[in-house]
Design a protein around this motif. Structure first.
Motif, short mmCIF file in Angstrom:
data_model
loop_
_atom_site.label_atom_id
_atom_site.label_comp_id
_atom_site.label_asym_id
_atom_site.label_seq_id
_atom_site.Cartn_x
_atom_site.Cartn_y
_atom_site.Cartn_z
N UNK A 499 0.68 -1.15 0.05
CA UNK A 499 0.06 0.06 -0.04
C UNK A 499 0.80 1.41 0.13
N UNK A 500 2.31 1.35 0.02
CA UNK A 500 3.07 2.39 0.08
C UNK A 500 4.23 1.75 -0.75
N UNK A 501 5.04 2.87 -1.18
CA UNK A 501 6.39 2.60 -1.98
C UNK A 501 7.43 2.74 -0.89
N UNK A 606 -8.81 5.64 5.12
CA UNK A 606 -8.31 4.58 4.20
C UNK A 606 -9.74 3.97 3.26
N UNK A 607 -9.26 3.49 2.26
CA UNK A 607 -10.32 3.20 1.16
C UNK A 607 -11.18 1.96 2.01
N UNK A 608 -10.64 1.02 2.87
CA UNK A 608 -11.36 0.14 3.34
C UNK A 608 -12.47 0.50 4.37
N UNK A 609 -11.98 1.69 4.95
CA UNK A 609 -13.00 2.34 5.90
C UNK A 609 -14.14 3.03 5.16
N UNK A 610 -13.64 3.75 3.82
CA UNK A 610 -14.70 4.25 3.02
C UNK A 610 -15.90 3.27 2.79
N UNK A 644 -5.17 1.52 1.02
CA UNK A 644 -5.04 0.86 2.10
C UNK A 644 -3.73 0.67 2.30
N UNK A 645 -3.19 0.46 3.47
CA UNK A 645 -1.73 0.02 3.87
C UNK A 645 -2.04 -1.19 4.81
N UNK A 646 -1.12 -2.39 4.25
CA UNK A 646 -1.07 -3.47 5.24
C UNK A 646 -0.17 -3.29 6.48
N UNK A 647 -0.85 -3.00 7.25
CA UNK A 647 -0.11 -2.67 8.65
C UNK A 647 0.72 -3.86 9.22
N UNK A 649 1.77 -6.58 7.50
CA UNK A 649 2.64 -7.34 7.01
C UNK A 649 1.86 -7.74 5.62
N UNK A 650 2.61 -8.43 4.50
CA UNK A 650 1.98 -8.83 3.17
C UNK A 650 0.94 -9.54 3.51
N UNK A 651 0.96 -10.76 4.40
CA UNK A 651 -0.12 -11.82 4.47
C UNK A 651 -1.55 -11.32 5.05
N UNK A 652 -1.21 -10.13 5.90
CA UNK A 652 -2.50 -9.59 6.70
C UNK A 652 -3.37 -8.70 5.70
N UNK A 653 -4.55 -8.74 6.37
CA UNK A 653 -5.35 -7.87 5.28
C UNK A 653 -5.67 -6.51 5.87
N UNK A 654 -5.79 -5.51 4.78
CA UNK A 654 -6.20 -4.25 5.34
C UNK A 654 -7.04 -3.89 6.48
N UNK A 655 -6.92 -3.04 7.14
CA UNK A 655 -8.24 -2.72 8.12
C UNK A 655 -8.42 -1.11 7.88
N UNK A 656 -9.71 -0.80 8.45
CA UNK A 656 -10.04 0.59 8.30
C UNK A 656 -9.18 1.28 9.18
#
Length: 843
Positions: A499-501, A606-610, A644-647, A649-656
């Protein structure tokens, strides 16, 4: 009686159509084998004398010295298998088997609050903790510590200079529950752990040595943490670590028993009462949580308490990877042992005449088998010693590439249990993979062996060598297929977007505990952004992938209150205006923060929260409330939506997630540069010191490094499995090459006849390669079947890949067949160059 049985056997064979001479030889040969077997069964259990054993050892050493090439290959093969297995066993022992550095650690359990509605972690608040502590029937003692991000680091200042140190806030009985006693001073008292109690501190042994020179008179010294004076009352033991990340200071938690709603920031450790098991503890916690929710409905909703063992808390996430690697190492060991068995069978064939002559002059079969087993034992001893030496280096390399916070709490390394494991492995190798070749090699007809022109044993050895190599290829196929799955998974994991560079981003953690917090961060960021190489600079209170988290329940304006037990939650992030640009988080709708937004109640979401909370609606301009109590809320207007940012890690799902333009005391600078970000480290340090010379600087790293650390376990697992697969492949190739090469050497006469009858070199090439490929195809077929059965145990280690992914299995098959083809080609070329005249004349 002996002659009678021989005569009866002879007569029966003649009746079956055998000539009298052949019947006489066959009867005596069969009877001789029976006698040999009976003698072997008697002699097998008779213990030889010390002098006889010493003679066998000396003879064995002479034989191995004469065949130094065979000995070196066999010892290296064994050392490789035992070294690999011992290395992984050492890590498994350190993580999964060794006792944790706490008193009776098998009776310790850890408690964590969570939501029964969606399994989201909540923690435990002070009222809940006091309730569990006083009402439970399963724990003898219980202690707690704070999980708040703001309680994990302190600024330590003084004449020794400023320093950022890892910290923990704990209850007074924390160390007594763990069974830890300080080497100097004492631990906390109950009076010091009450709100408003004295400010006291315990420090680690490493901090005591590094900062205070190991001075025993430090007890009673005043030290400054976050601008407040604390009295140093004790020094903890050198080997004490409560978590994988080392702490330097401990202070009393001083939690208010009354607490308040939403303060779910605590976790607890408890010691089970005698006779109480884990299931009983879990049942008791479920009952108490339900009762607490009924008695105090204004506090907890859907609150439950998880109970796990200390071992599960520390290494539960590592267990699948360690067991998978241990299994892979065991496969390498089995392949090494199969190779050893093949070498012993081949050498036994070359010693055919020697063994026949020894038997002819009176040596029993058991005596010769014992001699060959002693030679195998010498090889196993030297191979085991070499394997232990390899393990010493392997363990050092393994722990050097592990992130610091992934090291075991009690790294014992190569100890007595590991040495015992290596010795037992070596002994089992001798008996499992040395006995069969020894017994098979000596199982032939003495009369036939002594006839002129006989140079090869009966077909048993050839069949065993074929089975041994097929087994090697099958095991290598299982290992290569499993590794292919892990590699494919890791490639997908590495390529997944967070979700970021992360490229060209430097992070610097700071904690401002005095003065103007907003002004400090504003000045530091302005000066940093003015550097020529900086493209954007911002700050956030909790950097992604840090393993920390904080969130709040919210209310959506215009919607009716949710019924009890239901809630809307979002992660809370405090950022500065340049954060999104510095991290490369895309703006999807609306706008980002601008100057003056700190004075307004606005938020970026975040997009998920929206999508979750305003589905099908434009969220810009919508309002949501935080810190709501009854009808009172702090309302915030949505001004923008970011990716969204995967807080986690890569295996986790983004949260609001909701972002606010505000500065916390603890913030991490995020600086995007046009070049290697590490070259700016010194300049950023200078900027911070120029703003405040007494401001400690915490960890400095790059986002690429943080991302790499987040997938370090998967990388290490994949690389180690790839190394094992490569070793297995090499050993399997050597096995195929050895069998085909030996077969070519034994079939010189046949090849000479074929060439004399008009066979072309291409025909010979196809004949030999075909033999090898059939062998490899059999092994690959068995290996694929085994891999399909075993790779399902890798499912927890895979990301975006099924355990039955056809690409991995096809790839493994192609690799094994290609390497087998290469192994067959060299001896096949030798077969095409057989001179018929020379071969026939020799025969």
């Amino acid at each position: 009686e002996l002659e009678f049985h021989l005569a009866m056997r002879e007569e029966n064979l003649i009746k079956q159509g055998m000539s009298p001479g052949d019947a006489h030889d066959a009867a005596r040969r069969g009877f001789g084998n029976m006698v040999s077997l009976k003698e072997s069964s008697r002699n097998l259990w008779s213990f030889p004398s010390v002098e006889s054993l010493a003679q066998d050892v000396r003879y064995g050493l002479r034989q191995l010295r004469r065949n130094s090439g065979f000995a070196v290959v066999a010892i290296l093969t064994l050392a490789l298998g035992i070294g690999v297995t011992t290395t992984i066993f050492t890590a498994t022992n350190d993580f999964l088997l060794r006792s944790l550095p706490f008193r009776n650690s098998d009776r310790l359990v850890f408690l964590r609050g969570y939501s029964s509605k969606d399994a989201r972690l909540w923690g435990i608040d002070p009222p809940g903790y006091r309730y569990l502590e006083s009402q439970n029937d399963v724990f003898g003692e219980m202690a707690a510590w704070s999980e708040n991000a703001s309680d994990r680091d302190f600024n330590l200042t003084g004449p020794e200079g400023p320093e950022r140190v890892a910290a923990m806030k704990v209850t007074a009985n924390f160390f007594s529950v763990l069974g830890i006693k300080p080497v100097l001073g004492h631990t906390f008292s109950n009076a010091e752990d009450r709100p408003g109690g004295a400010r006291v501190v315990l420090i680690s042994h490493a901090l005591w040595l590094g900062r205070y020179g190991g001075n025993p008179n430090v007890i009673g010294k005043m030290i400054v943490l976050d601008g407040n004076g604390y009295t140093l009352i004790g020094v903890l033991p050198a080997n004490f670590r409560f978590s994988t990340a080392s702490q330097s200071v401990w202070v009393p938690l001083q939690a208010s028993p009354a607490g308040g709603y939403g303060g779910w920031y605590m976790s607890a450790v408890a010691r089970l009462k005698p006779g109480v098991n884990l299931a009983q503890a879990r049942a008791d916690m479920d009952t108490l949580a339900e009762r607490f929710e009924q008695q105090f409905p204004q506090w907890e909703r859907n609150w439950r308490v998880s109970v796990e063992t200390a071992r599960a808390r520390y290494v539960g996430h590592l267990r699948p990877a360690l067991l998978a690697l241990l299994g892979a190492a065991a496969l390498v060991l089995l392949i090494s042992c199969s190779n050893l068995a093949n070498l012993l069978l081949t050498r036994g064939t070359r010693r055919y005449r020697e063994i026949a002559i020894r038997r002819a002059v009176g040596a029993s079969r058991t005596r010769i088998v014992r001699q060959m087993l002693i030679e195998s034992s010498i090889l196993a001893f030297l191979g085991g010693a070499g394997g232990l030496l390899m393990a010493f280096g392997g363990v050092s390399v393994l722990y050097s590439v592990l992130p610091a916070d992934w090291h075991p709490l009690t790294p014992g390394g190569i100890d007595a249990s590991v040495v015992l494991f290596a010795v037992l492995t070596s002994v089992l190798t001798v008996f499992l993979f040395g006995t069969v070749p020894a017994w098979t090699t000596t199982g032939f007809s003495l009369n036939e062996a002594l006839k002129e022109g006989i140079r090869t044993p009966q077909g048993g050895n050839r069949s065993l060598r074929t089975a041994s190599v097929a087994t090697e290829v099958a095991l290598a196929t299982v290992l290569v297929a499993g590794t292919a799955l892990l590699m494919e998974s890791f490639v997908r994991l590495s390529a997944s977007s967070m979700g970021f560079r992360p490229e060209h981003v430097l992070t610097v953690s700071l904690e401002r505990t005095r003065g103007d917090v907003d002004g400090f961060y504003k000045e530091v960021l302005e000066r940093t952004a003015a550097l020529p190489a900086v493209r954007a600079a911002g700050a956030i209170n909790i950097v992604p992938l840090s393993g920390l988290g904080w969130g709040q329940d919210i209310m959506i304006e215009g919607r009716p209150p949710l019924p009890r037990g239901h809630y809307i939650w979002a992660a809370h992030r405090s950022v500065t205006a340049g954060y999104f640009r510095a991290m490369g988080i895309p703006l999807l709708m609306g706008r980002s923060f601008e100057a003056g937004d700190q004075d307004k109640r606005v938020a970026v979401i975040s997009d998920t929260m929206a999508r979750d909370y305003w589905p099908g609606e434009d969220p810009i301009g919508k309002r949501f409330g935080v810190n709501c109590s009854n009808s009172t809320c702090t309302w915030n207007s949505v001004i923008g939506v970011v990716g969204d940012v995967k807080e986690d890690g890569a295996t986790g799902a983004p949260t609001a997630a909701m972002y606010f333009d505000e500065s916390f005391p603890s913030m991490t600078l995020v600086i995007r540069t046009a070049k290697d970000p590490t070259v700016l480290t010194a300049e950023v340090r200078d900027i911070v010191r120029s703003v405040d010379p007494n401001q400690p600087i915490g960890s400095i790293s790059t986002m690429e490094g943080i991302v790499a650390d987040s997938i370090a376990p998967q990388r290490l697992t994949t690389l180690t499995a790839a190394l094992f697969a490569a070793l297995a492949l090499i050993l399997a190739v050597i096995g195929v090459y050895g069998v085909i090469s030996h077969s070519v050497a034994q079939r010189n006469h046949e090849f000479g006849v074929r060439m004399a009858l008009g066979a072309r070199p291409g025909d010979m090439l196809k004949l030999v390669i075909g033999q090898g490929l059939k062998l490899a195809l059999l092994g690959v077929a068995i290996g694929i079947a085994g891999a399909l059965a075993l790779t399902r145990f890798l499912s927890s280690l895979l990301y975006g890949v099924k355990p039955t992914d056809p690409l991995a299995f096809v790839g493994a098959s192609v690799v094994l067949m290609a390497t087998a083809l290469l192994a067959c080609y060299i001896p096949a070329r030798r077969a095409t160059k057989v001179d018929p005249m020379v071969a026939l004349h020799y025969e």
